[in-house]
Scaffold this motif. Structure first.
Motif, PDB file in Angstrom:
ATOM      1  N   PRO A  75     -56.572-143.968 -40.917  1.00 36.63           N
ATOM      2  CA  PRO A  75     -57.509-144.401 -41.980  1.00 36.63           C
ATOM      3  C   PRO A  75     -57.257-145.811 -42.456  1.00 36.63           C
ATOM      4  O   PRO A  75     -58.192-146.558 -42.734  1.00 36.63           O
ATOM      5  CB  PRO A  75     -57.270-143.376 -43.102  1.00 36.63           C
ATOM      6  CG  PRO A  75     -56.708-142.196 -42.419  1.00 36.63           C
ATOM      7  CD  PRO A  75     -55.901-142.700 -41.275  1.00 36.63           C
ATOM      8  N   ILE A  76     -55.963-146.177 -42.531  1.00 42.41           N
ATOM      9  CA  ILE A  76     -55.653-147.529 -42.997  1.00 42.41           C
ATOM     10  C   ILE A  76     -56.180-148.546 -42.005  1.00 42.41           C
ATOM     11  O   ILE A  76     -56.783-149.567 -42.373  1.00 42.41           O
ATOM     12  CB  ILE A  76     -54.137-147.679 -43.190  1.00 42.41           C
ATOM     13  CG1 ILE A  76     -53.634-146.658 -44.220  1.00 42.41           C
ATOM     14  CG2 ILE A  76     -53.789-149.086 -43.633  1.00 42.41           C
ATOM     15  CD1 ILE A  76     -52.146-146.658 -44.414  1.00 42.41           C
ATOM     16  N   SER A  77     -55.973-148.273 -40.725  1.00 42.02           N
ATOM     17  CA  SER A  77     -56.471-149.192 -39.700  1.00 42.02           C
ATOM     18  C   SER A  77     -57.993-149.283 -39.735  1.00 42.02           C
ATOM     19  O   SER A  77     -58.562-150.367 -39.625  1.00 42.02           O
ATOM     20  CB  SER A  77     -55.997-148.721 -38.322  1.00 42.02           C
ATOM     21  OG  SER A  77     -56.541-149.529 -37.295  1.00 42.02           O
ATOM     22  N   LEU A 116     -60.011-148.111 -50.065  1.00 43.80           N
ATOM     23  CA  LEU A 116     -58.597-148.433 -50.299  1.00 43.80           C
ATOM     24  C   LEU A 116     -57.865-147.238 -50.895  1.00 43.80           C
ATOM     25  O   LEU A 116     -56.681-147.023 -50.629  1.00 43.80           O
ATOM     26  CB  LEU A 116     -58.493-149.644 -51.235  1.00 43.80           C
ATOM     27  CG  LEU A 116     -58.932-150.981 -50.623  1.00 43.80           C
ATOM     28  CD1 LEU A 116     -58.865-152.083 -51.671  1.00 43.80           C
ATOM     29  CD2 LEU A 116     -58.072-151.354 -49.417  1.00 43.80           C
ATOM     30  N   ALA A 117     -58.575-146.456 -51.738  1.00 46.85           N
ATOM     31  CA  ALA A 117     -57.944-145.253 -52.287  1.00 46.85           C
ATOM     32  C   ALA A 117     -57.612-144.273 -51.164  1.00 46.85           C
ATOM     33  O   ALA A 117     -56.544-143.646 -51.157  1.00 46.85           O
ATOM     34  CB  ALA A 117     -58.870-144.598 -53.316  1.00 46.85           C
ATOM     35  N   VAL A 118     -58.538-144.144 -50.184  1.00 49.95           N
ATOM     36  CA  VAL A 118     -58.245-143.276 -49.027  1.00 49.95           C
ATOM     37  C   VAL A 118     -57.053-143.821 -48.253  1.00 49.95           C
ATOM     38  O   VAL A 118     -56.163-143.072 -47.816  1.00 49.95           O
ATOM     39  CB  VAL A 118     -59.493-143.180 -48.123  1.00 49.95           C
ATOM     40  CG1 VAL A 118     -59.169-142.402 -46.854  1.00 49.95           C
ATOM     41  CG2 VAL A 118     -60.634-142.500 -48.875  1.00 49.95           C
ATOM     42  N   GLY A 119     -57.004-145.149 -48.072  1.00 56.68           N
ATOM     43  CA  GLY A 119     -55.873-145.736 -47.370  1.00 56.68           C
ATOM     44  C   GLY A 119     -54.573-145.520 -48.104  1.00 56.68           C
ATOM     45  O   GLY A 119     -53.516-145.278 -47.485  1.00 56.68           O
ATOM     46  N   MET A 137     -51.310-143.648 -46.643  1.00 54.80           N
ATOM     47  CA  MET A 137     -49.966-144.238 -46.621  1.00 54.80           C
ATOM     48  C   MET A 137     -48.969-143.341 -47.322  1.00 54.80           C
ATOM     49  O   MET A 137     -47.833-143.173 -46.868  1.00 54.80           O
ATOM     50  CB  MET A 137     -50.026-145.614 -47.311  1.00 54.80           C
ATOM     51  CG  MET A 137     -48.667-146.337 -47.323  1.00 54.80           C
ATOM     52  SD  MET A 137     -48.018-146.640 -45.668  1.00 54.80           S
ATOM     53  CE  MET A 137     -49.159-147.899 -45.116  1.00 54.80           C
ATOM     54  N   ALA A 138     -49.390-142.733 -48.444  1.00 51.36           N
ATOM     55  CA  ALA A 138     -48.495-141.798 -49.122  1.00 51.36           C
ATOM     56  C   ALA A 138     -48.164-140.609 -48.226  1.00 51.36           C
ATOM     57  O   ALA A 138     -47.038-140.111 -48.213  1.00 51.36           O
ATOM     58  CB  ALA A 138     -49.133-141.325 -50.426  1.00 51.36           C
ATOM     59  N   HIS A 139     -49.173-140.165 -47.468  1.00 49.28           N
ATOM     60  CA  HIS A 139     -48.946-139.055 -46.542  1.00 49.28           C
ATOM     61  C   HIS A 139     -47.930-139.441 -45.471  1.00 49.28           C
ATOM     62  O   HIS A 139     -47.051-138.664 -45.100  1.00 49.28           O
ATOM     63  CB  HIS A 139     -50.273-138.658 -45.904  1.00 49.28           C
ATOM     64  CG  HIS A 139     -50.212-137.376 -45.107  1.00 49.28           C
ATOM     65  ND1 HIS A 139     -49.593-136.245 -45.571  1.00 49.28           N
ATOM     66  CD2 HIS A 139     -50.706-137.075 -43.876  1.00 49.28           C
ATOM     67  CE1 HIS A 139     -49.684-135.281 -44.670  1.00 49.28           C
ATOM     68  NE2 HIS A 139     -50.358-135.772 -43.618  1.00 49.28           N
ATOM     69  N   VAL A 140     -48.012-140.665 -44.948  1.00 46.01           N
ATOM     70  CA  VAL A 140     -47.056-141.143 -43.946  1.00 46.01           C
ATOM     71  C   VAL A 140     -45.643-141.155 -44.504  1.00 46.01           C
ATOM     72  O   VAL A 140     -44.674-140.702 -43.873  1.00 46.01           O
ATOM     73  CB  VAL A 140     -47.474-142.543 -43.452  1.00 46.01           C
ATOM     74  CG1 VAL A 140     -46.371-143.155 -42.591  1.00 46.01           C
ATOM     75  CG2 VAL A 140     -48.761-142.464 -42.668  1.00 46.01           C
ATOM     76  N   LEU A 141     -45.536-141.682 -45.747  1.00 46.41           N
ATOM     77  CA  LEU A 141     -44.212-141.746 -46.354  1.00 46.41           C
ATOM     78  C   LEU A 141     -43.642-140.356 -46.586  1.00 46.41           C
ATOM     79  O   LEU A 141     -42.435-140.118 -46.439  1.00 46.41           O
ATOM     80  CB  LEU A 141     -44.294-142.521 -47.671  1.00 46.41           C
ATOM     81  CG  LEU A 141     -44.682-144.006 -47.535  1.00 46.41           C
ATOM     82  CD1 LEU A 141     -44.820-144.635 -48.910  1.00 46.41           C
ATOM     83  CD2 LEU A 141     -43.648-144.761 -46.696  1.00 46.41           C
TER      84      LEU A 141
END
Length: 613
Positions: A369-371, A431-434, A438-442
């Motif tokens: 999603p970030i990408s 950006l909120a989805v991103g 990112m929080a999910h990755v961490l």
């Protein structure tokens, strides 16, 4: 909101609108009051002044009419031939007949006198109707007045005249006429005078008001003294020399000005009440049309933020700006939801391995999603060219710009601002989805680090919420239409939220693939949650291809799969180990090939004190 030490400044839109409406109401009430005061008060003051002038004119006319009556009476005596003869040869008989109390009473006069041409007194008398006799003091005052008065100037060319005089304590009107024959022949032989006492009662009768004769006033001009309820008016009574000898004073109620004040108060009160009603209606209208919908959007966005579920906002079919906002908001949520669901499908399709391989796959999928957001943000063209907007703003600053052109430019700038705001809101949502990705990755990385040394930490989680977040895996799997049902109420259990989400996602993905492998055009996945004592069971039932009973012992082995051309098989193995690590269990059942399958996840129920915490 209010901060100590600072002035009260509302921060909410509702508070600002209330403050603005209140300010408008106060300013409007003051403005209406000033306008009404400037319009009503001067007009009613002018009416009152006109009424006072009318009282003054009426008083002057009454004084003149009263004096004219005595002049008319004395003119009859002056034109009387017997008076002419008497002045040449006075006789006692004429005096007895003409100056008798009866004659003077019939004439309604108290004083009479005949004066020779040289100003000497032929005869003068003063009759007192109360006693029937004479009053020497008033007779003397009458003689003094005759001596200091130029009678020829009083009569003038009309052969008669009148004037008011002070005779001691009495104010009298005196009529004067030349003595001559009734046919007008012969030279005048002096003057005849008649005096009639002028009292407060007489002026009251004339004016039909409670009036008095004020002998202490000697001003030659009228006086108007305005009180709170009455106006006291003084009209001078002119003497023989034109100067005032007294004043007729009376009070009239200030009905006009009081009526003006009442009308002003009623107008102000009525207009203020009307303004308050309008403001209340506007406030209620703004509340129902603006504030309430905004609060609904705010509450829905808060629920989305807290739950993470991109549920659509209820569209009530409004065709105004808020209806357009809701539809745009729902479109944005749908796009974000589709994007997240597609990413989750890809994540679970590509990340079914255990240990480091599973973690890296999940991390890579979580970063998608970030990408995507960054790529879309970089590739996205601005909605409105900035140079064009700047030229429009510069052109609007020109003072000679035609109105039609100004309106078009204003509409263009407003549309540009709206497009920019919409773009920012869309980017903010992406950006909120991103940020969530990112929080999910961490979380995945941190969880993997913790798992290398000890069991994953358990916490109270909402199983229904985790199932709902992973529902997109079934929705977008293999392009097959799948009916999905899950509980809408909360069910709490002890688990690791990230690991449980990955396990449920794996199982839902397997169920979707089994439905697609069955060759059916559509299928169904039904998730139920049962609380049995200290256990919580999550039951995932599908109508996919299923499996034979003899394959059940091998389902959780590394590399095993019930389907042909299926690479890996690490998903169920990893899911079973993950459930064991969370002090739970995973079981798979099927009634046979082509009859679907049932996956049962068993977890511990939280204690009451853990739920309260």
């Amino acid at each position: 909101m209010w901060t100590p030490g600072r002035k009260f400044r509302p921060t909410s839109l509702g508070g600002k609108l209330v403050a603005i409406l209140t300010t408008v109401g106060l300013v409007g009430a003051l403005g209406i009051t000033m306008i009404l005061a400037l319009v009503i008060t001067p007009n009613f003051n002018a009416l009152e002044a006109k009424a006072n002038a009318g009282h003054i004119d009426r008083t002057r006319a009454a004084l003149t009419d009263y004096a004219n009556k005595i002049e008319s009476a004395v003119r009859d005596y002056g034109d009387w031939t017997q008076s002419y003869d008497y002045m040449a040869k006075p006789s006692a008989r004429f005096e007895q007949e003409s100056f008798s109390p009866l004659a003077m009473s019939n004439l309604s006069v108290q004083g009479m006198a005949y004066v020779r041409p040289d100003g000497s007194i032929q005869i003068a008398r003063w009759y007192d109707p109360a006693t029937g006799g004479g009053r020497e003091n008033l007779r003397a005052r009458l003689i003094e007045t005759i001596a200091r008065t130029d009678l020829s100037r009083i009569v003038g060319r009309e052969n008669s005249g009148r004037f008011y005089a002070r005779l001691g304590p009495v104010v009298a009107v005196i009529g004067v006429a030349q003595v001559r024959r009734s046919d007008g022949t012969g030279a005048p032989r002096g003057y005849v005078l008649m005096a009639r006492e002028f009292t407060s009662r007489q002026i009251s009768d004339l004016l039909q008001l409670d009036a008095t004769i004020d002998q202490s006033v000697h001003a030659d001009t009228e006086s108007v003294d305005k009180g709170a309820k009455n106006t006291t008016i003084g009209v001078p009574i002119p003497g023989a020399d034109g100067h005032a000898i007294a004043a007729a004073r009376f009070a009239v109620p200030r009905d006009v000005s009081m009526l003006g004040r009442r009308m002003l108060l009623l107008a102000v009160a009525g207009s203020t009440l009307l303004l308050l009603i309008v403001l209340m209606v506007l406030r209620r209208t703004l509340s129902s049309l603006v504030i309430v919908p905004l609060l609904g959007v705010e509450r829905h966005m808060e629920r989305v933020r807290v739950s993470g579920s991109l549920a659509l906002f209820d569209d009530d079919g409004r065709r105004d700006e808020f209806g357009s906002l809701v539809r745009s908001f729902n479109a944005m949520l749908s796009q974000l939801k589709d994007l997240r669901e597609q990413i989750e499908v890809q994540s679970f399709a590509l990340g079914r391995s255990e240990s480091a391989v599973a973690v890296m796959h999940n991390v890579r999928n979580a970063l998608n999603p970030i990408s995507t957001i960054l790529s879309q943000g970089i590739a996205q063209e601005p909605p409105i060219d900035r140079a064009t907007v700047e030229r429009a703003v510069a052109e609007l600053a020109k003072p000679d710009l035609p109105d039609a052109r100004r309106q078009k430019l204003t509409a263009f700038v407003a549309a540009a601002i709206s497009a920019e705001v919409a773009g920012r809101e869309t980017m903010r949502g992406e950006l909120a989805v991103g940020r969530e990705a990112m929080a999910h990755v961490l979380e995945i990385i941190g969880q993997q680090q913790a798992q290398s040394h000890e069991r994953p930490p358990l916490a109270v989680v909402d199983v229904s919420e985790i199932v709902a977040r992973n529902a997109s895996i079934a929705r977008y799997a293999q392009g097959t239409s799948i009916a999905f049902s899950f509980p809408g109420t909360a069910h709490l259990a002890l688990a690791n939220r990230v690991i449980l989400s990955q396990v449920i996602g794996n199982l839902l993905g397997n169920a979707a693939e089994a439905i697609a492998a069955s060759g059916a055009e559509g299928g169904s996945i039904d998730v139920t949650v049962r609380e049995e004592g200290r256990l919580v069971k999550i039951i995932i039932r599908d109508n996919g291809e299923g499996f034979n009973a003899d394959a059940a012992p091998s389902l959780f082995q590394r590399g095993f799969s019930t389907r042909e051309h299926k690479s890996g098989g690490l998903g169920l193995h990893w899911c079973a180990n993950s459930m064991t690590a969370m002090e739970g269990a995973l079981a798979l059942e099927s009634e046979g090939k082509g009859r679907g399958a049932v996956a049962t996840l068993t977890l511990k129920a939280p204690k009451a004190d853990a739920i309260a915490a």
